[in-house]
Write an enzyme that holds these catalytic residues in place. Structure first.
Site, PDB file in Angstrom:
ATOM      1  N   ASP A 161      45.064-108.164  57.553  1.00 31.88           N
ATOM      2  CA  ASP A 161      45.392-107.140  59.130  1.00 31.88           C
ATOM      3  C   ASP A 161      46.332-107.717  58.843  1.00 31.88           C
ATOM      4  O   ASP A 161      47.341-108.939  58.267  1.00 31.88           O
ATOM      5  CB  ASP A 161      44.099-108.000  60.020  1.00 31.88           C
ATOM      6  N   LYS A 221      44.609-114.025  62.767  1.00 33.93           N
ATOM      7  CA  LYS A 221      42.855-113.566  62.879  1.00 33.93           C
ATOM      8  C   LYS A 221      42.592-113.850  61.278  1.00 33.93           C
ATOM      9  O   LYS A 221      41.490-114.756  60.952  1.00 33.93           O
ATOM     10  CB  LYS A 221      42.781-111.866  63.329  1.00 33.93           C
ATOM     11  N   LEU A 260      29.237 -97.267  64.077  1.00 35.16           N
ATOM     12  CA  LEU A 260      28.932 -98.773  65.389  1.00 35.16           C
ATOM     13  C   LEU A 260      28.396 -98.611  66.365  1.00 35.16           C
ATOM     14  O   LEU A 260      29.357 -97.863  66.925  1.00 35.16           O
ATOM     15  CB  LEU A 260      29.302 -99.794  63.881  1.00 35.16           C
ATOM     16  N   LYS A 268      33.036 -87.354  64.363  1.00 34.86           N
ATOM     17  CA  LYS A 268      33.251 -88.158  64.954  1.00 34.86           C
ATOM     18  C   LYS A 268      32.858 -87.815  66.841  1.00 34.86           C
ATOM     19  O   LYS A 268      32.655 -88.259  67.495  1.00 34.86           O
ATOM     20  CB  LYS A 268      34.383 -88.939  64.381  1.00 34.86           C
ATOM     21  N   PHE A 289      21.234 -92.556  77.025  1.00 36.96           N
ATOM     22  CA  PHE A 289      22.272 -91.780  77.531  1.00 36.96           C
ATOM     23  C   PHE A 289      22.039 -91.575  78.601  1.00 36.96           C
ATOM     24  O   PHE A 289      22.369 -90.515  79.037  1.00 36.96           O
ATOM     25  CB  PHE A 289      22.661 -91.381  76.504  1.00 36.96           C
ATOM     26  N   GLY A 302      32.348 -97.088  79.413  1.00 40.27           N
ATOM     27  CA  GLY A 302      33.613 -98.166  79.226  1.00 40.27           C
ATOM     28  C   GLY A 302      33.973 -97.957  77.476  1.00 40.27           C
ATOM     29  O   GLY A 302      33.353 -97.481  76.780  1.00 40.27           O
ATOM     30  N   CYS A 321      36.204 -97.148  72.601  1.00 40.60           N
ATOM     31  CA  CYS A 321      35.648 -95.055  72.122  1.00 40.60           C
ATOM     32  C   CYS A 321      35.242 -94.239  73.136  1.00 40.60           C
ATOM     33  O   CYS A 321      35.917 -93.535  72.254  1.00 40.60           O
ATOM     34  CB  CYS A 321      34.030 -95.697  71.153  1.00 40.60           C
TER      35      CYS A 321
HETATM   36  N1  NAD Z   1      34.742-100.367  68.260  1.00 41.33           N
HETATM   37  C1  NAD Z   1      33.459 -99.809  67.936  1.00 41.33           C
HETATM   38  O1  NAD Z   1      33.064 -99.761  68.469  1.00 41.33           O
HETATM   39  C2  NAD Z   1      34.399 -98.730  66.787  1.00 41.33           C
HETATM   40  C3  NAD Z   1      33.307 -97.966  66.797  1.00 41.33           C
HETATM   41  C4  NAD Z   1      33.973 -96.270  65.645  1.00 41.33           C
HETATM   42  C5  NAD Z   1      34.975 -96.367  65.523  1.00 41.33           C
HETATM   43  N2  NAD Z   1      35.636 -97.464  65.941  1.00 41.33           N
HETATM   44  C6  NAD Z   1      37.158 -96.622  65.533  1.00 41.33           C
HETATM   45  O2  NAD Z   1      37.309 -97.912  64.338  1.00 41.33           O
HETATM   46  C7  NAD Z   1      38.996 -97.470  64.235  1.00 41.33           C
HETATM   47  C8  NAD Z   1      38.996 -99.900  64.660  1.00 41.33           C
HETATM   48  O3  NAD Z   1      38.443 -99.778  66.032  1.00 41.33           O
HETATM   49  P1  NAD Z   1      38.317-101.338  66.652  1.00 41.33           P
HETATM   50  O4  NAD Z   1      37.503-101.276  67.427  1.00 41.33           O
HETATM   51  O5  NAD Z   1      37.775-101.696  65.237  1.00 41.33           O
HETATM   52  O6  NAD Z   1      39.585-101.670  66.486  1.00 41.33           O
HETATM   53  P2  NAD Z   1      40.654-103.676  66.629  1.00 41.33           P
HETATM   54  O7  NAD Z   1      41.195-102.182  67.600  1.00 41.33           O
HETATM   55  O8  NAD Z   1      39.690-104.532  66.713  1.00 41.33           O
HETATM   56  O9  NAD Z   1      40.823-103.674  65.247  1.00 41.33           O
HETATM   57  C9  NAD Z   1      42.412-102.989  64.558  1.00 41.33           C
HETATM   58  C10 NAD Z   1      42.860-104.034  63.938  1.00 41.33           C
HETATM   59  O10 NAD Z   1      43.927-103.509  62.884  1.00 41.33           O
HETATM   60  C11 NAD Z   1      44.718-104.868  62.914  1.00 41.33           C
HETATM   61  N3  NAD Z   1      45.314-103.546  62.723  1.00 41.33           N
HETATM   62  C12 NAD Z   1      46.825-102.749  63.326  1.00 41.33           C
HETATM   63  N4  NAD Z   1      48.324-102.350  62.684  1.00 41.33           N
HETATM   64  C13 NAD Z   1      47.343-102.831  61.144  1.00 41.33           C
HETATM   65  C14 NAD Z   1      48.015-103.031  59.853  1.00 41.33           C
HETATM   66  N5  NAD Z   1      49.584-101.949  59.923  1.00 41.33           N
HETATM   67  N6  NAD Z   1      48.139-103.571  58.683  1.00 41.33           N
HETATM   68  C15 NAD Z   1      47.042-103.962  59.275  1.00 41.33           C
HETATM   69  N7  NAD Z   1      46.055-104.244  60.009  1.00 41.33           N
HETATM   70  C16 NAD Z   1      46.373-103.542  61.082  1.00 41.33           C
HETATM   71  C17 NAD Z   1      44.694-104.989  63.991  1.00 41.33           C
HETATM   72  O11 NAD Z   1      45.835-105.857  64.252  1.00 41.33           O
HETATM   73  C18 NAD Z   1      43.307-105.579  64.664  1.00 41.33           C
HETATM   74  O12 NAD Z   1      42.839-106.689  63.785  1.00 41.33           O
HETATM   75  C19 NAD Z   1      39.057 -97.240  65.511  1.00 41.33           C
HETATM   76  O13 NAD Z   1      39.913 -95.815  65.434  1.00 41.33           O
HETATM   77  C20 NAD Z   1      38.188 -96.322  66.379  1.00 41.33           C
HETATM   78  O14 NAD Z   1      38.298 -95.802  67.217  1.00 41.33           O
HETATM   79  C21 NAD Z   1      35.522 -98.152  66.406  1.00 41.33           C
END
Ligand code: NAD
Length: 441
Positions: free
Chosen positions: A30, A35, A147, A204, A249, A257, A260
């Site tokens: 990251d 972090k 997830l 998705k 749902f 909210g 996603c």
């Molecule tokens: N949160 C969910 O419930 C969920 C569920 C399904 C899918 N998603 C998808 O998964 C993806 C991630 O979501 P999230 O909620 O985990 O996001 P998040 O914002 O919690 O985490 C993203 C992480 O990526 C890091 N990051 C950004 N640029 C980077 C780089 N160049 N190199 C390394 N690290 C980098 C950030 O510092 C951050 O820690 C999104 O596309 C989201 O739509 C999320």
């Protein structure tokens, strides 16, 4: 097998810890060094049930975190889990994703690799990533993540399906390496859907947009139900007994909210537009959701008081859903902002400590700073309810389990606005509360 996971947010951190629990050697990468430091000391950077306990078991064993991309060189599989937030126009912003792909490219080396896209990305993105990496021995696989925050660990180990999108679905040898990682799930009988990149990417968005549409649908019906005096809870329950509809749902509330649904619905609408199509349904889903919280405030809360200025409210639930600390697009926060802008004083509470901390940080550090002066985040439900003029349920916790008979003695005015329709209105009324739900009074 060596695995790198890029992005250690809600998806990447679960992925990193989950894969290390399955016995793989995992490096989580990251760009956020704070972090990394915390994670390497076994401290979770977000709230998710079981996560910190599991992290502590594997950290410095077969799991480590770093902000360097060097481990890519030695990895067989690279999972991309960076954020794809909304840009100013509602599109998915791919700057983090492409920046991560460029970093992968730098360290890719000669060893064949599978690059797996878990981030939610617009249709056509995997094809573009393959083009960027075309000079390297790399397979690009789309593997969208489904997830649910709050039960993310359970979802990691018990997925309902695994979707794998490949360049050529006729030649599925490209997924052999990834299948070895997911062997555990295959043995458990989890269904695999193998498709093209585009199909996988669309699965998705279509899944999230469909769930969001169900919510907006029941919210739309709830407004009619409200006027005609129908009980929306019973409407939703009876609808859900039909197998073709399904029970989930269909609970009316102040809207969806989270990190996603809001952004994915908008991004799907934008993808339609980019092909000169208009999705009336997706646009309606989005616009119903955008006005739902304001509708609740105007038609329930403001209608009762006339003017909320100077009144004190307990807002119960801060994160966008139960058992998470994630405030992104939280309807509770939207409601708090509406109340504060209307001159109310707000006492906020969430069962999750990190959700409370994140709320304090949000109002201390951000644009909402000036609004924050009339906002108090409290650690105890009793303190939150003390002397308030109204109670607002803003997150779908089972608040019904609290002792509302005793709690009634704390409040100034025993009135409950149930923004998630989770309370038993009959019991509350019998205890002397005035109750306002959605879709029935
Ligand atoms: N949160 C969910 O419930 C969920 C569920 C399904 C899918 N998603 C998808 O998964 C993806 C991630 O979501 P999230 O909620 O985990 O996001 P998040 O914002 O919690 O985490 C993203 C992480 O990526 C890091 N990051 C950004 N640029 C980077 C780089 N160049 N190199 C390394 N690290 C980098 C950030 O510092 C951050 O820690 C999104 O596309 C989201 O739509 C999320």
């Amino acid at each position: 097998m060596k695995i790198s996971v890029i992005g250690t947010g809600y998806v990447g951190l679960i992925q990193s810890v989950g894969l290390s629990k399955l016995g793989f050697e995992v490096t989580g990468i990251d760009i956020d060094e704070r972090k990394i430091k915390k994670l390497n000391s076994g401290i979770s950077t977000l709230h998710e049930e079981q996560l910190e306990e599991e992290l502590k078991l594997f950290i410095n064993e077969n799991l480590k975190f770093t902000s360097s991309y060097e481990s890519i060189n030695d990895s067989n599989i690279v999972f991309l889990c960076v954020g794809t937030p909304q840009d100013d126009f509602g599109n998915a912003d791919l700057k983090f994703l492409y920046s991560a792909v460029e970093s992968v490219k730098k360290y890719i080396g000669d060893k064949p690799k599978t690059v797996v896209i878990k981030s939610t990305v617009p249709v056509g993105t995997c094809r573009k990533i393959k083009e960027i990496l075309k000079d390297y021995p790399v397979e690009v696989i789309s593997n969208p993540e489904f997830l649910r925050e709050g039960i993310a660990f359970k979802d990691f180990f018990e997925p309902e399906r695994i979707v794998l999108g490949v360049e050529n679905p006729e030649n599925i040898e490209t997924i052999n390496l990834l299948k070895r990682v997911y062997n555990h799930f295959e043995k458990k009988g989890v269904p695999f859907v193998i498709s093209s990149w585009e199909t996988s990417e669309l699965i998705k968005y279509a899944s999230n947009a469909f769930l969001a549409t169900k919510i907006s649908f029941i919210n739309e019906i709830s407004k009619f139900s409200d006027i005609v005096g129908a009980d929306i809870k019973t409407v939703g329950k009876a609808m859900g007994m039909d197998d073709r509809i399904g029970p989930k749902f269909l609970n009316a509330g102040i809207g969806y909210g989270g990190s996603c649904f809001p952004k994915d619905v908008k991004a799907l609408g934008k993808q339609f537009e980019s092909f000169e199509l208009e999705s009336k349904l997706i646009n309606a889903t989005e616009s119903i959701n955008q006005t739902q919280t304001t509708w609740f405030f105007e038609n329930k809360i403001k209608k009762y008081y006339g003017d909320v200025s100077g009144k004190t409210f307990a807002v119960l639930g801060l994160a966008f859903k139960p058992f998470t600390d994630d405030l992104r697009e939280s309807k509770a926060i939207e409601l708090i902002n509406i109340l504060l802008k209307n001159g109310a004083i707000v006492k906020g509470f969430d069962y999750i400590e990190k959700a409370r901390e994140n709320t304090i940080n949000k109002y201390t550090l951000s644009d909402s700073k000036s609004l924050g002066y009339s906002l108090h985040i409290l650690d105890e439900l009793n303190d939150t309810l003390f002397n308030v003029d109204g109670i607002i349920i803003a997150t779908e916790y089972d608040f019904d389990k609290e002792n509302w008979s005793e709690l009634k003695n704390l409040v100034n005015n025993p009135v409950i606005f149930d923004g998630k329709n989770v309370m038993d209105s009959k019991t509350l009324k019998s205890l002397g509360y005035t109750y306002f739900g959605i879709g029935k009074n």
